[in-house]
Design a protein around this motif. Sequence first.
Motif, short mmCIF file in Angstrom:
data_model
loop_
_atom_site.label_atom_id
_atom_site.label_comp_id
_atom_site.label_asym_id
_atom_site.label_seq_id
_atom_site.Cartn_x
_atom_site.Cartn_y
_atom_site.Cartn_z
N ASP A 198 50.98 -35.46 -2.01
CA ASP A 198 52.39 -34.87 -1.51
C ASP A 198 52.85 -33.90 -2.58
OD1 ASP A 198 52.89 -36.68 -3.85
OD2 ASP A 198 54.37 -37.74 -3.05
N ASP A 199 52.10 -33.51 -3.62
CA ASP A 199 52.46 -32.45 -4.53
C ASP A 199 52.21 -31.14 -3.76
OD1 ASP A 199 50.01 -33.30 -4.97
OD2 ASP A 199 49.83 -32.57 -6.92
N PHE A 200 51.37 -31.08 -2.54
CA PHE A 200 51.27 -29.92 -1.91
C PHE A 200 52.17 -29.65 -0.80
CE2 PHE A 200 47.20 -30.54 -4.16
CZ PHE A 200 47.21 -29.53 -4.83
N VAL A 201 53.15 -30.74 -0.68
CA VAL A 201 53.87 -30.56 0.89
C VAL A 201 54.85 -29.46 0.71
CG1 VAL A 201 55.81 -31.90 2.13
CG2 VAL A 201 53.73 -32.90 1.37
N GLY A 202 55.35 -29.19 -0.82
CA GLY A 202 56.29 -28.14 -0.72
C GLY A 202 55.89 -26.82 -0.09
N SER A 203 54.59 -26.37 -0.79
CA SER A 203 54.16 -25.08 -0.41
C SER A 203 53.36 -25.10 0.88
CB SER A 203 53.12 -24.78 -1.48
OG SER A 203 51.98 -25.56 -1.44
N ILE A 204 52.39 -26.05 1.09
CA ILE A 204 51.70 -26.02 2.49
C ILE A 204 52.58 -26.34 3.60
CG2 ILE A 204 49.82 -26.98 3.64
CD1 ILE A 204 48.30 -27.08 1.16
N GLY A 205 53.44 -27.52 3.39
CA GLY A 205 54.46 -28.04 4.31
C GLY A 205 55.31 -26.82 4.86
N GLU A 206 55.87 -26.03 3.85
CA GLU A 206 56.52 -24.74 4.37
C GLU A 206 56.10 -23.87 5.37
OE1 GLU A 206 59.41 -21.42 2.20
OE2 GLU A 206 58.12 -22.67 0.96
N ALA A 207 54.98 -23.66 5.04
CA ALA A 207 53.92 -22.77 5.72
C ALA A 207 53.79 -23.28 7.25
CB ALA A 207 52.75 -22.45 5.13
N LEU A 208 53.62 -24.52 7.30
CA LEU A 208 53.42 -25.29 8.43
C LEU A 208 54.69 -25.11 9.29
CD1 LEU A 208 51.38 -28.32 7.42
CD2 LEU A 208 50.51 -26.42 8.81
N LEU A 209 55.76 -25.34 8.60
CA LEU A 209 57.09 -25.32 9.48
C LEU A 209 57.67 -24.04 9.91
CD1 LEU A 209 59.11 -27.95 7.54
CD2 LEU A 209 58.39 -28.12 9.93
N HIS A 210 57.26 -23.19 9.07
CA HIS A 210 57.98 -21.75 9.43
C HIS A 210 56.79 -20.71 10.14
CE1 HIS A 210 60.74 -22.99 6.41
NE2 HIS A 210 61.22 -22.45 7.13
N ARG A 211 55.36 -21.12 10.11
CA ARG A 211 54.60 -20.19 10.68
C ARG A 211 53.55 -20.93 11.75
NH1 ARG A 211 54.62 -18.35 5.33
NH2 ARG A 211 52.69 -19.30 4.71
N PHE A 212 53.20 -22.34 11.55
CA PHE A 212 52.37 -22.76 12.33
C PHE A 212 53.03 -23.36 13.49
CE2 PHE A 212 49.77 -26.72 13.94
CZ PHE A 212 48.72 -25.97 14.16
N SER A 213 54.14 -24.14 13.24
CA SER A 213 54.72 -24.69 14.32
C SER A 213 55.37 -23.71 15.28
CB SER A 213 55.77 -25.72 13.74
OG SER A 213 54.99 -26.73 12.87
N PRO A 214 56.12 -22.74 14.81
CA PRO A 214 56.63 -21.66 16.02
C PRO A 214 55.54 -20.85 16.89
CG PRO A 214 57.68 -21.46 13.76
CD PRO A 214 56.47 -22.26 13.69
N ALA A 262 42.11 -23.80 11.24
CA ALA A 262 41.87 -22.45 11.16
C ALA A 262 43.14 -21.86 10.49
CB ALA A 262 41.78 -21.81 12.55
N PHE A 263 44.17 -22.21 10.84
CA PHE A 263 45.30 -21.84 10.25
C PHE A 263 45.30 -22.03 8.68
CE2 PHE A 263 49.61 -22.60 8.52
CZ PHE A 263 50.35 -21.53 8.84
N LEU A 264 45.13 -23.26 8.48
CA LEU A 264 45.08 -23.59 6.86
C LEU A 264 44.33 -22.69 6.16
CD1 LEU A 264 45.24 -27.48 6.98
CD2 LEU A 264 47.05 -25.82 6.23
N ARG A 265 42.70 -22.48 6.65
CA ARG A 265 41.91 -21.59 6.32
C ARG A 265 42.37 -20.08 5.97
NH1 ARG A 265 38.22 -24.32 9.45
NH2 ARG A 265 37.07 -26.15 8.50
N ARG A 266 42.99 -19.69 7.17
CA ARG A 266 43.47 -18.24 7.25
C ARG A 266 44.66 -18.14 6.04
NH1 ARG A 266 44.34 -18.19 12.13
NH2 ARG A 266 46.41 -18.72 12.04
N GLU A 267 45.66 -19.00 5.99
CA GLU A 267 46.89 -19.02 5.27
C GLU A 267 46.41 -19.20 3.76
OE1 GLU A 267 50.32 -18.27 6.01
OE2 GLU A 267 49.18 -17.45 7.88
N PHE A 268 45.61 -20.13 3.32
CA PHE A 268 45.35 -20.64 1.95
C PHE A 268 44.18 -20.28 1.52
CE2 PHE A 268 48.99 -22.92 4.18
CZ PHE A 268 50.08 -22.98 3.08
N ALA A 269 43.18 -20.11 2.23
CA ALA A 269 41.87 -19.84 1.59
C ALA A 269 42.10 -18.68 0.36
CB ALA A 269 40.71 -19.31 2.53
#
Length: 309
Positions: free
Chosen positions: A100-116, A274-281
């Motif tokens: 859960d200490d990664f929810v802030g950074s990764i979760g924000e990307a999921l909400l604003h870039r992956f989900s839309p 694929a999204f996670l690798r692209r965004e956070f690798a």
Amino acid sequence: MRHFDSDTLAALVAVADFGSFTAAAEHLGKTQAAVSMAVARLEERLGKKLFERGHRRVTATVTGECLIGYARQIQTIEAEALEAVADRVTESRVRLGMPDDFVGSIGEALLHRFSPQNRALYIDLTCDFSRKLRLMMNNGELDVAIVTQAPEDPPDSVFRYERQVWCTGPNGHPEDEEVLRLAMFSDDCSARPRVFATLDRAERPWRLAHTSSHVSGIHLAVASGSMLTVLPESAVPAGWRCLGEADGLPALPALPLVLLVSRSERLAARQLAAFLRREFARAREPGVETVGWIEGAERDTPARNKAGL
């Protein structure tokens, strides 16, 4: 040559994603020899080299990059076609696990870039320690998981190095105390023993003053101003003080993260991975200390601390 074999394309994409024939084989549930042979046969049929075999990592050639792009499109179309004709409602849920200490950074990307961009999907998020998330992956309870690297992971399986930092609330100065008072995650945290060992090597006295299984519990304890903790750089709350060697604290090793993906080959899981690798690798950066994370893992728990507490 007019047709591509789906299994061969899967091997091609997996080698590109993981940068290793061994890691690709593990992901696909095949032997390393079978994956190597599939790619070699494809290269022979095309008459062109698709990968450069380096000492530590396999990288795609220009021709390989071109074919990999088409292979991904073919896989996506194939998965969509199978789901479209299946005698069931398309499963739109993808089960993701992370500490859960990664929810802030990764979760924000999921909400604003992956989900839309993927409105037909919804993410079922589970937050827990890496050891428990690995068990859930093995039991088929998760589709994708972000975990810290373990000794059994291939050396090149890391998809991101996360900086760890000493931090405390905006008003306190616990680093000035003779014996550091630490607020840390509970025993299941795989990073915690290495923090203790780092302090012991630096001969800096410490004692464990507070533990929590959730990052919110760490925040509450540290906000009091009398305790110090270690968090990924991206998880440090706004306004907190980040400390380092200038404050008498030893440098911390970077946290290597591994992306686990289920072998179900569900389209939703592949899209999220694929999204996670692209965004956070992120490749290893100059000055980021990573040595010693996996080496000597059997010595994770130090026999003592310098304060004798």
